[in-house]
Design an enzyme around this catalytic site. Sequence first.
Site, PDB file in Angstrom:
ATOM      1  N   CYS A   1       0.863  -1.184   0.000  1.00  0.00           N
ATOM      2  CA  CYS A   1       0.000   0.000   0.000  1.00  0.00           C
ATOM      3  C   CYS A   1       0.896   1.229   0.000  1.00  0.00           C
ATOM      4  O   CYS A   1       1.861   1.297   0.773  1.00  0.00           O
ATOM      5  CB  CYS A   1      -0.880   0.028   1.246  1.00  0.00           C
ATOM      6  SG  CYS A   1      -1.927   1.499   1.313  1.00  0.00           S
TER       7      CYS A   1
ATOM      8  N   HIS B   1      -4.201   0.600   6.486  1.00  0.00           N
ATOM      9  CA  HIS B   1      -5.153   1.690   6.751  1.00  0.00           C
ATOM     10  C   HIS B   1      -5.515   1.786   8.236  1.00  0.00           C
ATOM     11  O   HIS B   1      -6.551   2.346   8.609  1.00  0.00           O
ATOM     12  CB  HIS B   1      -6.406   1.574   5.865  1.00  0.00           C
ATOM     13  CG  HIS B   1      -6.109   1.849   4.412  1.00  0.00           C
ATOM     14  ND1 HIS B   1      -7.070   1.831   3.435  1.00  0.00           N
ATOM     15  CD2 HIS B   1      -4.952   2.180   3.793  1.00  0.00           C
ATOM     16  CE1 HIS B   1      -6.513   2.117   2.253  1.00  0.00           C
ATOM     17  NE2 HIS B   1      -5.223   2.327   2.460  1.00  0.00           N
TER      18      HIS B   1
ATOM     19  N   TYR C   1      -6.520   7.237   7.451  1.00  0.00           N
ATOM     20  CA  TYR C   1      -7.782   6.506   7.624  1.00  0.00           C
ATOM     21  C   TYR C   1      -8.236   6.465   9.081  1.00  0.00           C
ATOM     22  O   TYR C   1      -9.369   6.102   9.371  1.00  0.00           O
ATOM     23  CB  TYR C   1      -7.665   5.082   7.056  1.00  0.00           C
ATOM     24  CG  TYR C   1      -7.657   5.093   5.545  1.00  0.00           C
ATOM     25  CD1 TYR C   1      -8.820   4.863   4.823  1.00  0.00           C
ATOM     26  CD2 TYR C   1      -6.495   5.383   4.839  1.00  0.00           C
ATOM     27  CE1 TYR C   1      -8.820   4.905   3.438  1.00  0.00           C
ATOM     28  CE2 TYR C   1      -6.479   5.423   3.457  1.00  0.00           C
ATOM     29  CZ  TYR C   1      -7.656   5.188   2.756  1.00  0.00           C
ATOM     30  OH  TYR C   1      -7.646   5.242   1.387  1.00  0.00           O
TER      31      TYR C   1
HETATM   32  C1  G6P Z   1      -4.917   5.756  -1.162  1.00  0.00           C
HETATM   33  C2  G6P Z   1      -4.994   4.427  -0.451  1.00  0.00           C
HETATM   34  C3  G6P Z   1      -5.446   3.362  -1.399  1.00  0.00           C
HETATM   35  C4  G6P Z   1      -6.775   3.767  -2.008  1.00  0.00           C
HETATM   36  C5  G6P Z   1      -6.654   5.093  -2.699  1.00  0.00           C
HETATM   37  C6  G6P Z   1      -8.036   5.579  -3.129  1.00  0.00           C
HETATM   38  O1  G6P Z   1      -3.855   5.730  -2.048  1.00  0.00           O
HETATM   39  O2  G6P Z   1      -3.791   4.086   0.144  1.00  0.00           O
HETATM   40  O3  G6P Z   1      -5.584   2.147  -0.716  1.00  0.00           O
HETATM   41  O4  G6P Z   1      -7.225   2.794  -2.905  1.00  0.00           O
HETATM   42  O5  G6P Z   1      -6.119   6.063  -1.842  1.00  0.00           O
HETATM   43  O6  G6P Z   1      -7.915   6.503  -4.142  1.00  0.00           O
HETATM   44  P1  G6P Z   1      -9.197   6.891  -5.026  1.00  0.00           P
HETATM   45  O7  G6P Z   1      -8.687   7.882  -6.006  1.00  0.00           O
HETATM   46  O8  G6P Z   1      -9.665   5.584  -5.671  1.00  0.00           O
HETATM   47  O9  G6P Z   1     -10.214   7.427  -4.075  1.00  0.00           O
END
Ligand code: G6P
Length: 424
Positions: free
Chosen positions: A169, A199, A245
């Site tokens: 991540c 998260h 988060y």
């Molecule tokens: C961050 C998190 C990811 C998540 C992303 C969502 O990078 O670490 O786990 O998927 O944000 O981004 P989005 O543009 O899809 O809301």
Amino acid sequence: MVDKIKLAVIGAGSSYTPELIEGLVKEKESLPVGEIAFHDVDAARLEIMAGFCRRFLHHLGHEIPIAVTTDLRQAVEGATFVDVQIRVGGNAQRVLDEKIPLKYGVVGQETTGPGGMMKAFRTIPAMLQIARVVERHNPGAWIVNYTNPTGLVTEAVTLHTRAKIAGLCSGALFPRWRVSEAMGVPEDSVRYDYVGLNHLSFAFNVTVDARPVTDEEFDRIAEVAARGFMDPAILRNLRLIPSPYLQYYFHTSKKVKELKARTLSRAEEVLALEQEAFAAYSDPACDTKPEALAKRGGGGYSEIALDVMKAIYAGREKTIIVNVPSRGAVKGLPDSAVVEIPCRVNAAGIVGLNVAEVPKSVWGLIAAVKNYEQLAVEAAVTGSRDTALLALLAHPLVREYDVARPLLEELLEANRDYLPQFFA
Ligand code: G6P
């Protein structure tokens, strides 16, 4: 000089794929990739993305042949790394993950709370299928996983298959970015201890060039790291840098109110951004990353993936934050519990480093959410509604039976087409 390798990308129709391509070009000397196989269940998106990535590679002055297939085994065979970035049900199902819980006064979010559980229910069976193909046809390969919820997905794969998997991540880089910004120092001078779940992680004992930051400096870091997410006083009191988060745990009611007040949910915004990005990707004249991509949340996406691949394959041993089974690294959690912790990554694999002490202030929260995660993984595999209900009762953001029961029913019904294990 290391031999050229094959990289398989599963879910290659993802709008994040160009970031990975960019990373490969940047690291072409240290990780020579001679062949890429793109796989996706959506043949149309796959073709568009392959076409764009070929032009993008050319634009970056580097050529790697990209093969396209909808046959999983073909994609995986011969690959040293299998990058997995799937989204079962797409962002359309994510809209429901975000909206339904709000009707019950519960946080609606992609990975956190009941929305994340539904994403896990849709994703884990598909992920196990991929892992079993790897296990059977290319057992030496490493799965490099970015599929969310990455902690639960990694736990399911490590519990139910023997495939090798690195659960990644980009969030693990968050404290580094914020400390570097607050202190005005280069990112690679920043170090910290780190523990938690994906998260639900915490960085602490921050040093810059091996010097512990002073209390005054930490207060400055707190301001920057909390910005837009939570009250910096929380960080000053905890003396930890939480993942953004944690806003959903520390400011629950306020966040539910904010989420309810939005005209568009995040998934609805992302659907619009994807449309914009795909219109650009489809244009035969387009050979650079579209602007819409910068508005997505996955920045830094390829950096950790490339670090892991280099450490495993190209002799660049490194300590990297990865989601791995605890196996004693975090005392008090079951060995099988996947945790997000610093790991020693090298040719021999990925080993979680012992966490000397989990900060007392967040130990209970980590344990409670891990408890939920383990029940959710079990429910995803067995399709047991009873276990799914227990998972929600264990989740600190739900907990109440009178809320959990109808909420679960509605969520399952809204996901009926994607959850054969619950509707057999
Ligand atoms: C961050 C998190 C990811 C998540 C992303 C969502 O990078 O670490 O786990 O998927 O944000 O981004 P989005 O543009 O899809 O809301």
